[in-house]
Motif scaffolding. Structure first.
Motif, PDB file in Angstrom:
ATOM      1  N   LYS A 150      39.973  46.070  27.241  1.00 46.68           N
ATOM      2  CA  LYS A 150      40.189  46.489  25.860  1.00 46.68           C
ATOM      3  C   LYS A 150      40.348  48.004  25.763  1.00 46.68           C
ATOM      4  O   LYS A 150      40.908  48.510  24.789  1.00 46.68           O
ATOM      5  N   THR A 151      39.809  48.720  26.725  1.00 51.86           N
ATOM      6  CA  THR A 151      39.964  50.169  26.753  1.00 51.86           C
ATOM      7  C   THR A 151      41.428  50.494  27.029  1.00 51.86           C
ATOM      8  O   THR A 151      42.015  49.994  27.989  1.00 51.86           O
ATOM      9  N   ARG A 152      42.018  51.354  26.156  1.00 50.39           N
ATOM     10  CA  ARG A 152      43.466  51.554  26.219  1.00 50.39           C
ATOM     11  C   ARG A 152      43.834  53.025  26.163  1.00 50.39           C
ATOM     12  O   ARG A 152      43.181  53.842  25.514  1.00 50.39           O
ATOM     13  N   VAL A 153      44.912  53.325  26.877  1.00 52.33           N
ATOM     14  CA  VAL A 153      45.584  54.622  26.767  1.00 52.33           C
ATOM     15  C   VAL A 153      46.865  54.394  25.967  1.00 52.33           C
ATOM     16  O   VAL A 153      47.676  53.527  26.322  1.00 52.33           O
ATOM     17  N   GLU A 154      47.034  55.150  24.883  1.00 52.30           N
ATOM     18  CA  GLU A 154      48.235  55.009  24.048  1.00 52.30           C
ATOM     19  C   GLU A 154      48.806  56.384  23.737  1.00 52.30           C
ATOM     20  O   GLU A 154      48.061  57.372  23.644  1.00 52.30           O
ATOM     21  N   ARG A 155      50.117  56.433  23.574  1.00 55.25           N
ATOM     22  CA  ARG A 155      50.770  57.708  23.275  1.00 55.25           C
ATOM     23  C   ARG A 155      50.892  57.872  21.760  1.00 55.25           C
ATOM     24  O   ARG A 155      51.490  57.045  21.083  1.00 55.25           O
ATOM     25  N   ASP A 186      50.672  50.483  27.497  1.00 54.65           N
ATOM     26  CA  ASP A 186      51.947  49.792  27.310  1.00 54.65           C
ATOM     27  C   ASP A 186      52.711  49.669  28.620  1.00 54.65           C
ATOM     28  O   ASP A 186      53.573  48.798  28.761  1.00 54.65           O
ATOM     29  N   ASP A 187      52.404  50.545  29.570  1.00 54.97           N
ATOM     30  CA  ASP A 187      53.118  50.556  30.840  1.00 54.97           C
ATOM     31  C   ASP A 187      52.325  49.912  31.960  1.00 54.97           C
ATOM     32  O   ASP A 187      52.704  50.013  33.134  1.00 54.97           O
ATOM     33  N   GLY A 188      51.211  49.261  31.630  1.00 52.02           N
ATOM     34  CA  GLY A 188      50.390  48.642  32.655  1.00 52.02           C
ATOM     35  C   GLY A 188      49.085  49.382  32.831  1.00 52.02           C
ATOM     36  O   GLY A 188      48.710  50.242  32.026  1.00 52.02           O
ATOM     37  N   GLY A 189      48.360  49.036  33.892  1.00 53.19           N
ATOM     38  CA  GLY A 189      47.065  49.638  34.138  1.00 53.19           C
ATOM     39  C   GLY A 189      47.177  51.084  34.578  1.00 53.19           C
ATOM     40  O   GLY A 189      48.194  51.518  35.128  1.00 53.19           O
ATOM     41  N   ALA A 190      46.096  51.842  34.344  1.00 52.95           N
ATOM     42  CA  ALA A 190      46.074  53.241  34.741  1.00 52.95           C
ATOM     43  C   ALA A 190      44.658  53.644  35.093  1.00 52.95           C
ATOM     44  O   ALA A 190      43.684  53.134  34.530  1.00 52.95           O
ATOM     45  N   VAL A 232      45.577  61.392  34.667  1.00 57.54           N
ATOM     46  CA  VAL A 232      45.931  59.990  34.445  1.00 57.54           C
ATOM     47  C   VAL A 232      46.834  59.537  35.585  1.00 57.54           C
ATOM     48  O   VAL A 232      47.832  60.187  35.892  1.00 57.54           O
ATOM     49  N   SER A 233      46.481  58.434  36.209  1.00 55.56           N
ATOM     50  CA  SER A 233      47.238  57.923  37.347  1.00 55.56           C
ATOM     51  C   SER A 233      47.716  56.504  37.055  1.00 55.56           C
ATOM     52  O   SER A 233      46.946  55.541  37.214  1.00 55.56           O
ATOM     53  N   PRO A 234      48.978  56.338  36.606  1.00 55.01           N
ATOM     54  CA  PRO A 234      49.492  54.988  36.364  1.00 55.01           C
ATOM     55  C   PRO A 234      49.478  54.165  37.653  1.00 55.01           C
ATOM     56  O   PRO A 234      49.740  54.685  38.740  1.00 55.01           O
ATOM     57  N   ARG A 235      49.135  52.901  37.514  1.00 52.09           N
ATOM     58  CA  ARG A 235      49.131  52.034  38.689  1.00 52.09           C
ATOM     59  C   ARG A 235      50.557  51.815  39.157  1.00 52.09           C
ATOM     60  O   ARG A 235      51.415  51.369  38.409  1.00 52.09           O
ATOM     61  N   LYS A 236      50.804  52.157  40.418  1.00 49.85           N
ATOM     62  CA  LYS A 236      52.142  52.025  40.985  1.00 49.85           C
ATOM     63  C   LYS A 236      52.115  50.999  42.105  1.00 49.85           C
ATOM     64  O   LYS A 236      51.571  51.232  43.173  1.00 49.85           O
ATOM     65  N   GLY A 237      52.686  49.849  41.824  1.00 50.11           N
ATOM     66  CA  GLY A 237      52.732  48.807  42.836  1.00 50.11           C
ATOM     67  C   GLY A 237      51.397  48.092  42.969  1.00 50.11           C
ATOM     68  O   GLY A 237      50.396  48.458  42.348  1.00 50.11           O
ATOM     69  N   PRO A 238      51.360  47.054  43.782  1.00 52.07           N
ATOM     70  CA  PRO A 238      50.147  46.249  43.926  1.00 52.07           C
ATOM     71  C   PRO A 238      49.056  46.986  44.693  1.00 52.07           C
ATOM     72  O   PRO A 238      49.327  47.859  45.515  1.00 52.07           O
ATOM     73  N   MET A 239      47.814  46.631  44.396  1.00 55.45           N
ATOM     74  CA  MET A 239      46.686  47.137  45.187  1.00 55.45           C
ATOM     75  C   MET A 239      46.795  46.568  46.595  1.00 55.45           C
ATOM     76  O   MET A 239      47.177  45.417  46.784  1.00 55.45           O
ATOM     77  N   LYS A 412      47.607  39.385  37.836  1.00 53.64           N
ATOM     78  CA  LYS A 412      47.374  39.658  36.416  1.00 53.64           C
ATOM     79  C   LYS A 412      48.234  40.830  35.945  1.00 53.64           C
ATOM     80  O   LYS A 412      48.776  40.809  34.828  1.00 53.64           O
ATOM     81  N   GLU A 413      48.359  41.840  36.784  1.00 53.76           N
ATOM     82  CA  GLU A 413      49.176  42.995  36.421  1.00 53.76           C
ATOM     83  C   GLU A 413      50.641  42.580  36.280  1.00 53.76           C
ATOM     84  O   GLU A 413      51.329  42.991  35.341  1.00 53.76           O
ATOM     85  N   THR A 414      51.112  41.750  37.204  1.00 55.20           N
ATOM     86  CA  THR A 414      52.497  41.278  37.140  1.00 55.20           C
ATOM     87  C   THR A 414      52.738  40.463  35.865  1.00 55.20           C
ATOM     88  O   THR A 414      53.805  40.537  35.252  1.00 55.20           O
ATOM     89  N   GLN A 415      51.717  39.718  35.442  1.00 55.36           N
ATOM     90  CA  GLN A 415      51.838  38.897  34.233  1.00 55.36           C
ATOM     91  C   GLN A 415      51.674  39.712  32.952  1.00 55.36           C
ATOM     92  O   GLN A 415      51.759  39.174  31.851  1.00 55.36           O
ATOM     93  N   GLY A 416      51.396  41.003  33.104  1.00 53.04           N
ATOM     94  CA  GLY A 416      51.259  41.865  31.938  1.00 53.04           C
ATOM     95  C   GLY A 416      49.895  41.825  31.292  1.00 53.04           C
ATOM     96  O   GLY A 416      49.766  42.106  30.101  1.00 53.04           O
ATOM     97  N   ALA A 417      48.855  41.523  32.077  1.00 52.53           N
ATOM     98  CA  ALA A 417      47.515  41.430  31.510  1.00 52.53           C
ATOM     99  C   ALA A 417      46.993  42.752  30.976  1.00 52.53           C
ATOM    100  O   ALA A 417      46.100  42.780  30.127  1.00 52.53           O
ATOM    101  N   THR A 418      47.521  43.864  31.477  1.00 51.44           N
ATOM    102  CA  THR A 418      47.061  45.169  31.007  1.00 51.44           C
ATOM    103  C   THR A 418      48.001  45.767  29.959  1.00 51.44           C
ATOM    104  O   THR A 418      47.939  46.949  29.670  1.00 51.44           O
ATOM    105  N   ARG A 419      48.892  44.916  29.424  1.00 50.51           N
ATOM    106  CA  ARG A 419      49.797  45.354  28.366  1.00 50.51           C
ATOM    107  C   ARG A 419      49.479  44.597  27.087  1.00 50.51           C
ATOM    108  O   ARG A 419      48.881  43.512  27.132  1.00 50.51           O
ATOM    109  N   PRO A 420      49.860  45.101  25.939  1.00 50.03           N
ATOM    110  CA  PRO A 420      49.562  44.410  24.681  1.00 50.03           C
ATOM    111  C   PRO A 420      50.330  43.088  24.581  1.00 50.03           C
ATOM    112  O   PRO A 420      51.425  42.952  25.129  1.00 50.03           O
ATOM    113  N   ALA A 421      49.711  42.116  23.912  1.00 50.64           N
ATOM    114  CA  ALA A 421      50.368  40.821  23.723  1.00 50.64           C
ATOM    115  C   ALA A 421      51.615  40.985  22.865  1.00 50.64           C
ATOM    116  O   ALA A 421      51.646  41.777  21.928  1.00 50.64           O
ATOM    117  N   GLN A 422      52.650  40.225  23.190  1.00 48.47           N
ATOM    118  CA  GLN A 422      53.899  40.300  22.438  1.00 48.47           C
ATOM    119  C   GLN A 422      53.887  39.314  21.279  1.00 48.47           C
ATOM    120  O   GLN A 422      53.261  38.282  21.346  1.00 48.47           O
TER     121      GLN A 422
END
Length: 422
Positions: A150-155, A186-190, A232-239, A412-422
């Protein structure tokens, strides 16, 4: 009653004596043994129960132990995983909660060497070499699972990145200079790094568990924090597949340390305070054959956990030299899972069962012997051993590559779990 720190929280961090720059891995281990003695004295004192571990955290920093994970190229010792594991284990013999402060600091420290600009990394390294510590703010409560952030970074409209939310299980954050956290966007986990003096950051001392009290794993609140994008370090690629083996092996070190601390305390009590059972016909409890046998069983469980921990750390250092070697990846995951399972069992068995040998008087609060069981019982809930055993069993039975929940996190990241629901 919970204690809350409104910023500037940094005023509460104690001034430190000059920090030692340790010169060798042998010295690091010797220093860990030395300060563990002082930490053990504090832990045994019932008057210290429930007190924040300011002095213990200060000892970790002043000793130089918090800087041994800094690579030599950046002015640190560049300690091997084997040495880092051993220092965490030794501190945990004295106090598992303080061992977890060192554990999480080492885990978060490794994270600054990827994803951040050189100038940010170098600033953080300078702080670590000066004795500053990292805490974490990764997990949340109330979501469907640990990945539902639920913790979010937003512009904001003016272009500024804003952080809002809260975290729990924030190990060490209340005492740390830097807090490492994860957030959705909005761009995924960070990943985000915050200094404890950041405006809008609140630290709450509300970790009210019956054990691991000195891990200080309470709440951190983020209220409209304006972020410096460099931190801030956006997650780039899979862990990476073995991404959780480092925190996992240090958790095994904590439990192995707790097991040793419990056995040592039991032996001391048997030699100095326990009375032999009336049917035994011996003069001292330490001469009872049944007690001798049971202590032998505890020692065998402990030695097994220690040996498996050392073996896993040795494999880890081999893996560090050849990280893309699939066979080494498999062996690392299996060996760390094995060490975790045995350390879990040894810490719970020894810390709980010793009272059957020591007698009813050993349960008196003045001895404070229940601290080992309380710490073991709480710490071993951290990551379910049943799933470590599942991966090992699935590998041996069905030939399925051993894994960790990094695979679930990546999915979960690929499925957009860290992005807002559409």
């Amino acid at each position: 009653m919970s204690k809350v720190e409104q910023q500037p929280a940094g005023q509460r961090v104690q001034e430190q004596a000059p920090i030692r720059l340790l010169q060798s891995e042998d010295q690091a281990i010797a220093v860990a043994r030395d300060i563990a003695r002082e930490i053990a004295e504090i832990a045994a004192d019932t008057r210290q129960n429930g007190q924040l571990p300011w002095r213990q955290a200060q000892l970790l920093s002043e000793s130089g132990l918090t800087a041994i994970g800094v690579p030599k190229a950046f002015g640190g010792l560049g300690a091997s995983v084997q040495t880092i594991v051993e220092t965490v284990r030794l501190i945990s013999v004295a106090d598992g909660g303080v061992g977890q402060l060192l554990q999480i600091h080492n885990v978060m420290l490794r994270g600054i060497f990827s994803g951040y600009a050189d100038e940010i990394r170098d600033r953080l390294i300078r702080d670590v070499l000066a004795g500053k510590r990292f805490g974490n703010a990764l997990a949340e409560v109330g979501g469907k699972n640990k990945f539902a952030l639920k913790t979010r970074v937003e512009r904001r409209a003016d272009g500024k990145l804003i952080l809002n939310g809260s975290k729990f299980y924030s190990t060490g954050a209340y005492l740390a200079e830097w807090i490492s956290l994860t957030a959705a966007s909005d761009d995924g986990g960070a990943g985000v790094l915050l200094n404890r003096n950041t405006k809008g950051l609140t630290l709450v001392d509300d970790w009210e568990a019956f054990g691991q009290k000195n891990s200080v794993s309470g709440t951190v609140i983020f209220d409209n924090i304006e972020l410096d994008e460099g931190f801030v370090s956006p997650r780039k690629g899979p862990m990476k597949r073995t991404g959780l083996t480092f925190p996992q092996i240090l958790h095994a070190a904590i439990d192995t340390g707790i097991a040793e601390g419990a056995l040592s305390a039991a032996v001391d009590y048997l030699n100095h305070n326990a009375r032999p059972w009336v049917e035994s016909t011996v003069e001292q409890a330490s001469q009872e054959p049944h007690i001798i046998k049971q202590i032998g069983e505890y020692a065998v469980a402990l030695r097994g956990a220690q040996s498996l921990l050392r073996d896993a750390a040795r494999v880890f250092d081999q893996h560090e030299l050849d990280p893309d070697n699939k066979a080494l990846q498999d062996e690392l995951i299996l060996s760390v899972a094995t060490a975790r399972a045995h350390s879990d069992a040894a810490s719970l068995k020894i810390s709980s069962d010793i009272f059957s040998l020591l007698g009813a008087s050993s349960s008196l609060s003045k001895w404070n012997l229940d601290r080992f069981w309380r710490n073991a019982r709480v710490h071993t809930t951290h990551d379910p051993i049943r799933w470590r055993l599942h991966h090992v069993g699935n590998y041996y039975l069905n030939g399925v590559d051993p894994g960790e929940y990094t695979a679930i996190l990546n999915a979960k990241e690929t499925q957009g779990a860290t992005r807002p629901a559409q």
